[in-house]
Every structure is written in structure tokens, then in C-alpha cells.
Design an enzyme around this catalytic site. Structure first.
Site, PDB file in Angstrom:
ATOM      1  N   GLY A 133     157.193  -4.581 -30.962  1.00 15.07           N
ATOM      2  CA  GLY A 133     155.692  -4.080 -30.872  1.00 15.07           C
ATOM      3  C   GLY A 133     155.607  -2.927 -31.789  1.00 15.07           C
ATOM      4  CE  LYS A 138     159.062 -11.863 -37.458  1.00 17.40           C
ATOM      5  NZ  LYS A 138     158.118 -12.398 -36.298  1.00 17.40           N
ATOM      6  CB  SER A 170     152.665  -3.758 -20.941  1.00 17.68           C
ATOM      7  OG  SER A 170     151.945  -3.855 -19.909  1.00 17.68           O
ATOM      8  CE  LYS A 216     149.017  -0.369 -20.781  1.00 17.22           C
ATOM      9  NZ  LYS A 216     150.256  -1.005 -21.241  1.00 17.22           N
ATOM     10  N   PRO A 226     148.031   6.785 -24.639  1.00 16.81           N
ATOM     11  CG  PRO A 226     149.186   5.224 -26.093  1.00 16.81           C
ATOM     12  CD  PRO A 226     149.344   5.583 -24.708  1.00 16.81           C
ATOM     13  CB  VAL A 254     147.966   2.996 -31.272  1.00 19.24           C
ATOM     14  CG1 VAL A 254     149.051   3.461 -31.943  1.00 19.24           C
ATOM     15  CG2 VAL A 254     147.772   3.541 -29.724  1.00 19.24           C
ATOM     16  CE1 TYR A 302     135.967   8.189 -24.470  1.00 16.87           C
ATOM     17  CE2 TYR A 302     134.046   7.197 -23.239  1.00 16.87           C
ATOM     18  CZ  TYR A 302     135.253   7.250 -24.201  1.00 16.87           C
ATOM     19  OH  TYR A 302     135.756   6.112 -24.536  1.00 16.87           O
TER      20      TYR A 302
END
Length: 348
Positions: A21, A50, A91, A179, A204, A207, A309
Site C-alpha cells: 500500500g 514490487k 484495509s 474505519k 490520518p 494522505v 472545521y
């Protein structure tokens, strides 16, 4: 942001789930650069190949375990044997799904609790498990832009499970809910089963930053990279609406995972891991300023910064001593990488 020590992990082995990931690539770098041996789970050999390419300078510290499905009971039993710590990044991040419960909620929740069960049963040396969660588990989407409100670790996304699991619930709502339910399931697991380890969660928002993986095809980028590349390749004619007004550099997220693992103070904590607020307008302005040769491909826009916010990052800065990269640095580094790939692939 330099690591605390280049040898703190000497002789220890960390398991990182989902090693192919975008975030995982930098989690690998943060641990490998500290001297840890890292075993990482992948779905197949081509993913392992990879990672061997992208992390070739650490090849002697890397090993792999094939785990085809994170939800299977006992699926991580072999992978966790002999390790000293676990970082769970795997996930599902899908927004095109047929069934919210089957495709998003259950994989996120069971994927997390099954890893913890495997660790409890088969890895007696593990005292800390760090879990990649998300600002999605913090934000209350129903409150909209919420001017004047500062989100922090005390906030939890309040979406009820029944709402997220509905067939007609938007996938974005179900993803955000997946999540929060996965993160809460992890804390509940520790309360109920009292394992030999404590957990820490890292939350986070968006990203960004250059990819730590080898990228050879600009048509098949990860979600975060594609989100920025569209702003400089001519495909976006107008500045898009911003969905989440918080971001962080992927390299800093990797560093936070390592510090959360090593810090005694991080036991049982969750960390809202964010650099600052942002908008796509700000990103477009940075690309236009820093890369005049791309200016005619980048939407101009004139949108003022909206009243929205904020995200409070004081806890992660204070407890883990983190200094975050600026939006300018992160986007600049991303665009430099995109331009290099364009040249290498004949797209420039």
C-alpha cells in the site's frame, strides 16, 4: 523528519500487513531505516517483487508472507510467528462496491480483529500493535463544514452500523463507518481478551506526498496520487470541491507509526495524524507557482479558503515529537516525481 535512531530496531522483527500500500511503503521505510527486520504480508508474489524493487537498499532486512484474505480466521497465524511487533495497515479502500456490509464493513472489522487474535495466540513477544485507522473514524460527516469546531482524538464518527450497512447508503458513508467500527473493534478486543499487547491507532486524513513504491504507469496510480495528478495533467478544467479539509504527508505518517510503536506513552492511545488544513485551490496555486511549465494545464480558480472545521494535531506533536512537512513541500515533491515518470514513460 529524521528518525529517532538508525539502530533502535536492530535484531527485532516487525510484521507490517498490506505492505504494497501507499502508506505501508513509508511504514516499511520508517522501520527499515531504524534497523528492524520487516516481514510484510502481500496477496501474491508479484506484490512482493514490487516491494523488493522499491525497497532494494534494505533487501537483506525484508521478508514476505502471503495472506490472500485478511478476514480469514487464523489467516495471519504463520505470518506473526517470531515477530516483536505488528503494524496493521491492510484495509479495503473501495468506493465502488455492490454490498456495503460484505465489501467494506466486515473486511475492515474482521480484518483487524483476526490479526489481533493471531497475534495473541502465536506471538508472545509482541507488546505493541499499531493500527492504521483514519480521520474517517473521527469526523461527523452529518455536521458538514462545522465552522469553528476543532476535531481531536476525543471525536468519533457517530454513524450507526445499521445506516452504513444499508444497501442504498453511499459507499463514502460506509467507508468512513468501516474505519470507525474497525478501530472500535480493536479497542474492544483488548478490553475483552486482555492480550499481552497494547494497541495504538493512527488516524490520518487525506494522505499526499511522493510514492515510496516504484511507479511506472501514470494511468494506474493509487487513489491519493491520482487525486493530485489530475490537477496537473489537463484532465481537470475546474478546481474540484474539497471533501475533507485536512491532509498529511505520507512520509510523516510512516514516521508516526514507528514512533507509536517505540513510545511507551503511546500505549492505548489514538493519534489524529494531520499536518494542516488544505483545499484543492491551495494545491493548484502551489503547482502553478512552482511549475510554470505546467501552469496552462492546472485549473486556476479563485475560491477563497472556506470557513470550516480544523484538526487539532497537538497530541501527536507533543507525545511523539513529530514535526510535519508543509503542504508546499509535499505537493512540490509529488509533482517532481510525476514529471520524472512522465519523462521516463514518454508522456512529458
Amino acid at each position: 523528519m529524521a528518525s529517532n535512531s538508525t539502530t533502535s530496531g536492530a535484531g527485532k522483527t516487525i510484521l507490517v500487513t498490506g505492505g504494497s500500500g501507499f502508506v505501508a511503503a513509508e511504514v516499511l521505510n520508517a522501520f527499515l531505516s531504524r534497523g528492524y527486520n520487516v516481514r510484510t504480508t502481500v496477496r501474491n508474489d508479484s506484490s512482493a517483487d514490487k516491494i523488493k524493487k522499491s525497497h532494494s537498499k534494505y533487501i537483506n532486512q525484508l521478508s514476505f508472507a502471503i495472506v490472500k484474505d485478511v478476514q480469514i480466521p487464523g489467516g495471519h497465524d504463520e505470518a506473526v510467528k517470531g515477530v516483536d511487533g505488528v503494524v496493521h495497515t491492510a484495509s479495503p479502500f473501495l468506493l465502488q462496491v455492490e454490498d456495503n456490509e460484505r465489501d467494506l464493513l466486515l473486511p475492515a472489522i474482521k480484518g483487524t480483529t483476526e490479526v489481533l487474535a493471531s497475534v495473541q495466540k502465536n506471538a508472545p513477544n509482541v507488546k505493541r500493535v499499531v493500527i492504521t485507522s483514519s480521520f474517517a473514524s473521527v469526523v461527523d460527516v452529518s455536521k458538514g463544514n462545522r465552522p469553528g469546531y476543532a476535531y481531536s482524538e476525543k471525536d468519533w464518527n457517530p454513524t450507526p452500523y445499521e445506516v452504513a450497512a444499508k444497501k442504498d447508503a453511499p459507499a463514502a458513508v460506509a467507508y468512513c463507518a468501516s474505519k470507525v467500527f474497525a478501530e472500535k473493534a480493536a479497542f474492544d478486543y483488548v478490553k475483552e481478551h486482555k492480550p499481552q499487547f497494547e494497541i495504538t491507532t493512527v488516524c490520518p486524513p487525506m494522505v499526499y506526498g511522493p510514492s515510496g513504491s516504484v511507479v511506472t504507469n501514470l494511468d494506474n496510480l493509487n487513489t491519493s496520487a491520482a487525486d493530485i495528478y489530475r490537477l496537473m495533467n489537463g484532465s481537470c478544467k475546474e478546481v474540484p470541491e474539497t471533501s475533507f479539509y485536512g491532509w498529511v504527508d505520507v512520509r510523516d505518517v510512516g514516521e508516526v507509526h514507528a514512533r507509536a510503536f517505540e513510545s511507551p506513552e503511546a500505549a492505548g492511545q489514538r493519534y489524529l495524524t494531520v499536518s494542516s488544513g488544505y483545499t484543492y485551490q491551495k494545491i493548484c496555486d502551489i503547482i502553478r507557482k512552482d511549475f510554470p511549465e505546467k501552469r496552462n494545464l492546472v485549473p486556476e480558480g479563485t475560491a477563497p479558503y472556506p470557513d470550516v472545521y480544523t484538526l487539532d494535531n497537538s497530541k501527536v506533536k507533543k507525545q511523539l515529537g513529530v514535526e510535519f512537512r508543509s503542504l508546499e513541500t509535499s505537493i512540490h515533491d509529488m509533482v517532481v516525481q510525476f514529471i520524472e515518470i512522465e519523462k521516463a514513460t514518454g508522456k512529458a
